[in-house]
Design an enzyme around this catalytic site. Sequence first.
Site, short mmCIF file in Angstrom:
data_model
loop_
_atom_site.label_atom_id
_atom_site.label_comp_id
_atom_site.label_asym_id
_atom_site.label_seq_id
_atom_site.Cartn_x
_atom_site.Cartn_y
_atom_site.Cartn_z
N HIS A 1 -40.46 41.58 -26.13
CA HIS A 1 -39.50 42.29 -24.88
C HIS A 1 -39.54 43.63 -25.47
CE1 HIS A 1 -36.30 42.19 -27.79
NE2 HIS A 1 -36.56 41.02 -28.08
N HIS B 1 -41.30 47.11 -37.81
CA HIS B 1 -39.69 47.42 -37.82
C HIS B 1 -39.48 48.36 -39.09
CE1 HIS B 1 -37.74 45.75 -34.58
NE2 HIS B 1 -38.14 44.50 -34.58
N GLY C 1 -33.51 43.92 -34.12
CA GLY C 1 -32.39 43.98 -33.07
C GLY C 1 -30.97 43.89 -33.67
N ASP D 1 -37.11 45.66 -30.57
CA ASP D 1 -38.69 45.60 -30.50
C ASP D 1 -39.19 46.92 -29.95
OD1 ASP D 1 -38.41 43.29 -31.92
OD2 ASP D 1 -39.50 42.01 -30.19
N ASN E 1 -19.05 59.33 -22.53
CA ASN E 1 -20.38 59.31 -22.38
C ASN E 1 -21.02 57.92 -22.22
OD1 ASN E 1 -23.17 59.75 -22.41
ND2 ASN E 1 -23.26 59.79 -24.94
#
Length: 540
Positions: A11, A124, A282, A310, A499
């Site tokens: 994803h 990663h 993640g 990812d 924000n």
Amino acid sequence: MRFLGINAVFHDPAAALVVDGEVVAAAEEERFSRRKHGKRPVPFSAWELPELAAAWCLAEAGLRPEDLDAVAYSYDPALVREEHAAPWEDLRTTYATRAPSFLATALPGLDPAQVRFVPHHVAHAASAGLAAPYDECAVLVCDGRGEAVSHLAGHYRDGELTTLAAQELPHSLGLMYEDVTEHLGFLRSSDEYKVMALASYGTPRHLDVLRELVTTTGDGGFRIEPIDWGGFAKRLDKGETWTADHADLAASVQARLEEVLLELAFWLHERTGARRMAMAGGVALNCVANTRLLSEGPFEDVWVQPAAGDSGTALGGALHLSQAHGEPVAPMRGADLGRAWSEGELAAWLDVARVPYSRPEDLAGEVARALNDDLIVAWFQGRSEYGPRALGHRSLLAHPGYARNTERLNDVKGREQFRPIAPMVLESRAAEIFGRGPVPSPYMLFVHDVRPEWRERIPAVVHVDGTARIQTVSPERHPLLAAALARFEELSGLPVVVNTSLNTAGRPMVDSPRDALECFGSSPVDVLVMGPFVVRRAAT
């Protein structure tokens, strides 16, 4: 040398370009396609590539596909093990194996032989260890899954990664968190942050049971036994209202995740002796856990990749190839790596939209006055952010001193009311208002305790547990934004503004001028600031 990184297999498809060791551009496909997360993480979508993001990265650098020295694809199908295969996993593996030819079709002129498979967790790791501002550091990666593992613990020294541990599937902290996300009625591989927010409303009364089911193994890994989530709280369908039982389940899973990450960090520190740790995957987007790792863990500093999910593996893959070819790799200078538009281009978009706009001489003062008047400001400035956080380029800003603005902004965005909104604060003032988390904190990846004397002054950004996920702003990185914050403090006495990301529920963050105008036109936002231009909603 020129290296393009591609993330596509699960994803958040994305592309990133590294030239001579410098990050030149990085963007997620969702910002172009306007489809949240780019695609769903199912084997049937594994063939989809970030064609628009990749083409933009090349155009931004004035390159053609044939100019590239190599392309990194952040998944190596040769590492997949049949015993770990999910249903239809062979389809995903087939698509990944054929990625070189798919990429050559998507990027005419690219030689398929130039595509290199980079293991998912190595990509990663590189996105953290090579992008962090450290010469040497430990690195911890935790996510849902890669080819055959869900975790990597290692050590970067002189640009070289030494892998010290990797947890084989099916054991996965990320998949455990995805499972409870789905059980609580949220969308897995998308809404995990909602579980983290919901956890603050509960009590971790199931922690002892989860300590028996989720354990570390003493060798840098962990084990997760099958968990009957229905034994803790009934499964929710989408849209059903959560109860105290569901909040308690979220709190229990969150607490056990934090404990396991701490145990893994202590093991990693013992093996490396490193003073600093970089994180990706993640799970590294869990800012509550990150703060616990920093405040209670063994490392003096913790740096988290802003695109830790990812999408960041596109950048990590490109950095890995660059380093492997002997190039010194420069740390990331910021997360503003996406598209930008010139003043002339912005004015042209406003003219096409036929909306009245102005160009105030004192833009910072104009924005500060609007915020002090309790107006909601859509803020569109410079290059868009890489990763899931709005960091002062595509943001919604508001007054933090009115508690009702939490509900107001969640209504604007169409979100659940239990979800917090975040503060943006001048870096020079952060330490007097927020504690426990790091300062500076430019990427909104840690929670901070709001000091008691400030909680009633900025209630809109204080979560139910007394914390806030802050972004610090410096004049060096964000001169216009810092000036607006300073002027707002002169008017309100508060060096803080709300924000949150410039988007509505289910939609990617605004990226282009068209996106900004559409969002402004369809939501109750009062002011749109695009570059030097200001659009105000017509009085009714």
